[in-house]
Scaffold this motif. Sequence first.
Motif, PDB file in Angstrom:
ATOM      1  N   LEU A  62       0.518  -1.626   0.316  1.00 46.21           N
ATOM      2  CA  LEU A  62       0.220  -0.158  -0.024  1.00 46.21           C
ATOM      3  C   LEU A  62       1.121   1.087   0.134  1.00 46.21           C
ATOM      4  O   LEU A  62       0.905   2.071  -0.641  1.00 46.21           O
ATOM      5  CB  LEU A  62      -1.034  -0.026   1.555  1.00 46.21           C
ATOM      6  N   PRO A  63       2.182   1.627   0.500  1.00 47.07           N
ATOM      7  CA  PRO A  63       2.390   2.039   0.707  1.00 47.07           C
ATOM      8  C   PRO A  63       3.016   2.508  -0.734  1.00 47.07           C
ATOM      9  O   PRO A  63       3.481   3.941  -1.132  1.00 47.07           O
ATOM     10  CB  PRO A  63       3.492   2.619   1.695  1.00 47.07           C
ATOM     11  N   GLN A  64       3.880   1.798  -1.861  1.00 51.41           N
ATOM     12  CA  GLN A  64       4.050   1.896  -2.813  1.00 51.41           C
ATOM     13  C   GLN A  64       3.611   2.398  -3.698  1.00 51.41           C
ATOM     14  O   GLN A  64       3.521   3.079  -4.724  1.00 51.41           O
ATOM     15  CB  GLN A  64       4.475   0.629  -2.826  1.00 51.41           C
ATOM     16  N   LEU A  65       1.677   1.988  -3.509  1.00 48.91           N
ATOM     17  CA  LEU A  65       0.433   2.144  -3.963  1.00 48.91           C
ATOM     18  C   LEU A  65       0.975   3.980  -4.408  1.00 48.91           C
ATOM     19  O   LEU A  65       0.176   4.428  -5.543  1.00 48.91           O
ATOM     20  CB  LEU A  65      -0.410   0.961  -4.127  1.00 48.91           C
ATOM     21  N   ALA A  66       0.689   4.333  -3.042  1.00 48.65           N
ATOM     22  CA  ALA A  66       0.172   5.563  -2.584  1.00 48.65           C
ATOM     23  C   ALA A  66       1.123   5.936  -1.227  1.00 48.65           C
ATOM     24  O   ALA A  66       0.346   6.022  -0.329  1.00 48.65           O
ATOM     25  CB  ALA A  66      -1.501   5.412  -2.441  1.00 48.65           C
ATOM     26  N   VAL A 487      -5.988 -21.270  -6.649  1.00 49.28           N
ATOM     27  CA  VAL A 487      -6.596 -20.294  -7.039  1.00 49.28           C
ATOM     28  C   VAL A 487      -6.670 -19.357  -6.091  1.00 49.28           C
ATOM     29  O   VAL A 487      -7.412 -17.978  -6.503  1.00 49.28           O
ATOM     30  CB  VAL A 487      -8.494 -21.463  -6.299  1.00 49.28           C
ATOM     31  N   GLY A 488      -6.407 -19.380  -4.843  1.00 49.02           N
ATOM     32  CA  GLY A 488      -5.795 -18.374  -4.011  1.00 49.02           C
ATOM     33  C   GLY A 488      -5.497 -17.120  -4.446  1.00 49.02           C
ATOM     34  O   GLY A 488      -5.402 -15.673  -5.161  1.00 49.02           O
ATOM     35  N   LEU A 489      -4.619 -18.035  -5.184  1.00 49.76           N
ATOM     36  CA  LEU A 489      -2.945 -17.099  -5.982  1.00 49.76           C
ATOM     37  C   LEU A 489      -4.263 -16.327  -6.866  1.00 49.76           C
ATOM     38  O   LEU A 489      -3.626 -15.411  -7.791  1.00 49.76           O
ATOM     39  CB  LEU A 489      -1.766 -18.255  -7.358  1.00 49.76           C
ATOM     40  N   ILE A 490      -4.986 -16.968  -7.983  1.00 47.42           N
ATOM     41  CA  ILE A 490      -5.568 -16.724  -9.289  1.00 47.42           C
ATOM     42  C   ILE A 490      -6.648 -15.557  -8.794  1.00 47.42           C
ATOM     43  O   ILE A 490      -6.437 -14.410  -9.878  1.00 47.42           O
ATOM     44  CB  ILE A 490      -6.342 -17.614  -9.713  1.00 47.42           C
ATOM     45  N   VAL A 491      -7.108 -15.787  -7.911  1.00 42.40           N
ATOM     46  CA  VAL A 491      -7.877 -14.706  -7.512  1.00 42.40           C
ATOM     47  C   VAL A 491      -6.996 -13.058  -6.875  1.00 42.40           C
ATOM     48  O   VAL A 491      -7.508 -12.314  -7.190  1.00 42.40           O
ATOM     49  CB  VAL A 491      -9.052 -14.869  -6.005  1.00 42.40           C
ATOM     50  N   PHE A 492      -6.174 -13.370  -6.308  1.00 39.25           N
ATOM     51  CA  PHE A 492      -5.168 -12.253  -5.369  1.00 39.25           C
ATOM     52  C   PHE A 492      -4.679 -11.355  -6.535  1.00 39.25           C
ATOM     53  O   PHE A 492      -4.960 -10.293  -6.804  1.00 39.25           O
ATOM     54  CB  PHE A 492      -3.657 -13.045  -5.581  1.00 39.25           C
ATOM     55  N   THR A 493      -4.087 -12.297  -7.970  1.00 35.80           N
ATOM     56  CA  THR A 493      -3.774 -11.665  -8.649  1.00 35.80           C
ATOM     57  C   THR A 493      -4.648 -11.035  -9.885  1.00 35.80           C
ATOM     58  O   THR A 493      -4.425 -10.262 -10.419  1.00 35.80           O
ATOM     59  CB  THR A 493      -2.865 -12.551  -9.617  1.00 35.80           C
ATOM     60  N   GLY A 494      -5.873 -11.771 -10.198  1.00 38.15           N
ATOM     61  CA  GLY A 494      -7.010 -11.280 -10.898  1.00 38.15           C
ATOM     62  C   GLY A 494      -7.813  -9.833 -10.195  1.00 38.15           C
ATOM     63  O   GLY A 494      -7.825  -8.950 -11.114  1.00 38.15           O
ATOM     64  N   THR A 495      -7.215  -9.552  -8.969  1.00 43.67           N
ATOM     65  CA  THR A 495      -7.993  -8.748  -7.959  1.00 43.67           C
ATOM     66  C   THR A 495      -6.536  -7.653  -7.938  1.00 43.67           C
ATOM     67  O   THR A 495      -7.235  -6.559  -7.824  1.00 43.67           O
ATOM     68  CB  THR A 495      -8.819  -9.110  -7.003  1.00 43.67           C
ATOM     69  N   PHE A 496      -5.842  -7.914  -7.722  1.00 48.62           N
ATOM     70  CA  PHE A 496      -5.307  -7.600  -7.302  1.00 48.62           C
ATOM     71  C   PHE A 496      -3.659  -6.838  -7.943  1.00 48.62           C
ATOM     72  O   PHE A 496      -3.105  -5.929  -6.866  1.00 48.62           O
ATOM     73  CB  PHE A 496      -4.709  -7.182  -5.227  1.00 48.62           C
ATOM     74  N   ALA A 497      -3.564  -7.414  -8.721  1.00 48.85           N
ATOM     75  CA  ALA A 497      -1.866  -7.340  -9.396  1.00 48.85           C
ATOM     76  C   ALA A 497      -1.885  -6.191  -9.746  1.00 48.85           C
ATOM     77  O   ALA A 497      -0.633  -5.372  -9.952  1.00 48.85           O
ATOM     78  CB  ALA A 497      -2.326  -8.047 -10.815  1.00 48.85           C
ATOM     79  N   THR A 498      -2.443  -5.122 -10.158  1.00 49.39           N
ATOM     80  CA  THR A 498      -2.688  -3.782 -10.689  1.00 49.39           C
ATOM     81  C   THR A 498      -2.683  -2.782  -9.847  1.00 49.39           C
ATOM     82  O   THR A 498      -2.026  -2.144 -10.105  1.00 49.39           O
ATOM     83  CB  THR A 498      -3.491  -3.908 -11.763  1.00 49.39           C
ATOM     84  N   LEU A 499      -3.343  -2.548  -8.866  1.00 48.85           N
ATOM     85  CA  LEU A 499      -3.570  -2.137  -8.023  1.00 48.85           C
ATOM     86  C   LEU A 499      -2.634  -1.938  -6.860  1.00 48.85           C
ATOM     87  O   LEU A 499      -1.931  -1.142  -6.650  1.00 48.85           O
ATOM     88  CB  LEU A 499      -4.683  -2.083  -7.095  1.00 48.85           C
ATOM     89  N   ASP A 501       0.652  -3.531  -7.389  1.00 50.08           N
ATOM     90  CA  ASP A 501       1.613  -3.315  -8.112  1.00 50.08           C
ATOM     91  C   ASP A 501       2.795  -5.341  -7.932  1.00 50.08           C
ATOM     92  O   ASP A 501       4.177  -4.800  -7.760  1.00 50.08           O
ATOM     93  CB  ASP A 501       3.130  -2.236  -8.028  1.00 50.08           C
ATOM     94  N   VAL A 502       1.730  -5.749  -8.373  1.00 49.13           N
ATOM     95  CA  VAL A 502       2.539  -7.258  -7.950  1.00 49.13           C
ATOM     96  C   VAL A 502       3.681  -7.229  -9.356  1.00 49.13           C
ATOM     97  O   VAL A 502       3.559  -7.343  -9.872  1.00 49.13           O
ATOM     98  CB  VAL A 502       1.264  -8.174  -8.108  1.00 49.13           C
ATOM     99  N   PRO A 503       4.823  -8.067  -8.641  1.00 49.99           N
ATOM    100  CA  PRO A 503       5.712  -8.680  -9.524  1.00 49.99           C
ATOM    101  C   PRO A 503       5.222  -9.239 -10.809  1.00 49.99           C
ATOM    102  O   PRO A 503       4.489 -10.299 -10.438  1.00 49.99           O
ATOM    103  CB  PRO A 503       6.397  -9.650  -8.737  1.00 49.99           C
ATOM    104  N   GLN A 504       5.911  -9.734 -11.366  1.00 52.39           N
ATOM    105  CA  GLN A 504       4.613 -10.163 -12.984  1.00 52.39           C
ATOM    106  C   GLN A 504       5.714 -11.468 -12.809  1.00 52.39           C
ATOM    107  O   GLN A 504       3.989 -11.833 -13.392  1.00 52.39           O
ATOM    108  CB  GLN A 504       5.538  -9.462 -14.003  1.00 52.39           C
TER     109      GLN A 504
END
Length: 555
Positions: A62-66, A487-499, A501-504
């Motif tokens: 969160l501190p990196q996002l904003a 499944v948890g990884l899929i949900v996490f990356t699909g929901t929060f990856a952009t917001l 800044d999850v590593p590629q």
Amino acid sequence: MVTTTTRPRRTRATAPDPDDRPTGPTTGTGTLVRLMLRRDRIKLPAWVGGLGLFMVYLGAALPQLAPTEADLAAVTPMVQQPVGRLFTGPAYGMEDPTHASFFAAGYLLYLLLLAALMNIMLVTRHTRLEEQSGRSELVRADVVGRQAPLTAALVVAVVTNVLAALVVGLLALANGYPAPGSAVVAASVGLVGLAFAGITAATAQLSAHSRGAAGLAGLVLGAAFALRALGDMVAPGGSALSWVSPLGWGAQAAPYVLDRWWPLLLLLVLAGGTVALAYVLQGRRDLGAGLLPARRGHERGGASLGSPWGLALRLQRGPLLAWGAAVLFLGVIDGAFTQVMLDSADALPPEMQAMFGAEQMTLGYVAFLSVFSAMLTCAYVVYAVQSLRAEEAAGRAELVLATPTSRAAWAGSHLAVVALGATLIMVVTGVLTGAAATAVTGDPSLTGDSTAAHLNLVPAVLAVLGLAALLHGWLPGLLAPVGWAVVGLIVFTGTFATLLDVPQAVVDLSPLSHPAQVPVQDVALTPLLLLAGLTVVGVSLGLLGLRRRQVAGRS
């Protein structure tokens, strides 16, 4: 007169007869608690550790996002808009946000969902599954009270939820969040978990099968999420409908903003009431039986049941209908809010505009909805493949394989039905989600765009099926933990990856990240063919592994 005396023979002390020991309804609870903790020495720390890792990552991301207050204020509209509140909560404190209040508004709901799922699985595993497998009958043959297994399961649930609350609260403090709000967050996680432990304890008395008990509790959780989502979408801060949901009570505590404790009392009352109901219901049924009457079957089975395909279709019908209805319901609701999303597009921050496609906001939103449907369908795939393991554990697979049916035919028919079911869910959801978007926007092209977007992600969903089949064939004991972790990884990356800044490198682990973003982008055949190839390889190797290991055992 001769008198003889004999020394009295010493008798060996014998252990007291177990039948002579005093017994009560909760006798043996302590021993069962230790047994359950011993059996869950890996699962419970993994669940609690997962909650902790989520907190650690948010505290760092969160501190990196904003990094500044101005940046944070620019991001907050993503949780203030109706669609944002659908996925996050009532959005308290977003007028003057801090990192702590933004965490509570945007991510607390997911901690509550994880806590609820953890308790549903925990209580089901130690109550109804034990009776279904026959182990509970063996335990009850010793000096164990009738209420001891249920009591022990609830004690383990209390211990687990207390640990989860402590981990979440301490890590919130480590992130620099205020102590009063961190205490409210910790209590919310723990009490939502206890509430669903009580709900699951009650549903375990209704169904004679573990999947039925977990399914009923999951249905309550799904209804709680839907009611909260609809209530929070009405207005910031929620509406009357938000207060019908246990998840809504946890969010209405408004940590770091209002720090209200009294909504959490509702969770405590719900937990106490459902636990009391569970004990009452347990006293009205026989061991191994459920209160819901089993539906009477036909005197003769249909001709289709004589084939592996027909049997697989019959066994997979219930999960397909339940999961399909849930995915379809959420897809149609999201599609109906397309116009609301467009009306608020100008107020969205750049991060959320990028998430939905910036200049192509409508198409980006349709693409996002297809990803959301695919996430839920991946969960259905893992759940459905687990039925193969359940058939083995119950001994029914062995009965089927005693007939002229090969292992490949038995397992392959189930996997094929799951693949067809997942495809059907995606197609129907795509059509009806697009129809809902068309109805509110008047743009008929959205129906075709939504259908194409959902079809584009089918190979990625089936890649999860290939992984699940591979695990079932070679390492069946890891099917549940690894499958749900994916499944948890899929949900996490699909929901929060952009917001966030999850590593590629982490994003690339999700199969859903590889297909093109249809309809914003054109269909790319190469990743789809690669995903289809991985599915075929995974299923083939899984069937090969099944041939090389013992049924209901490990290789």
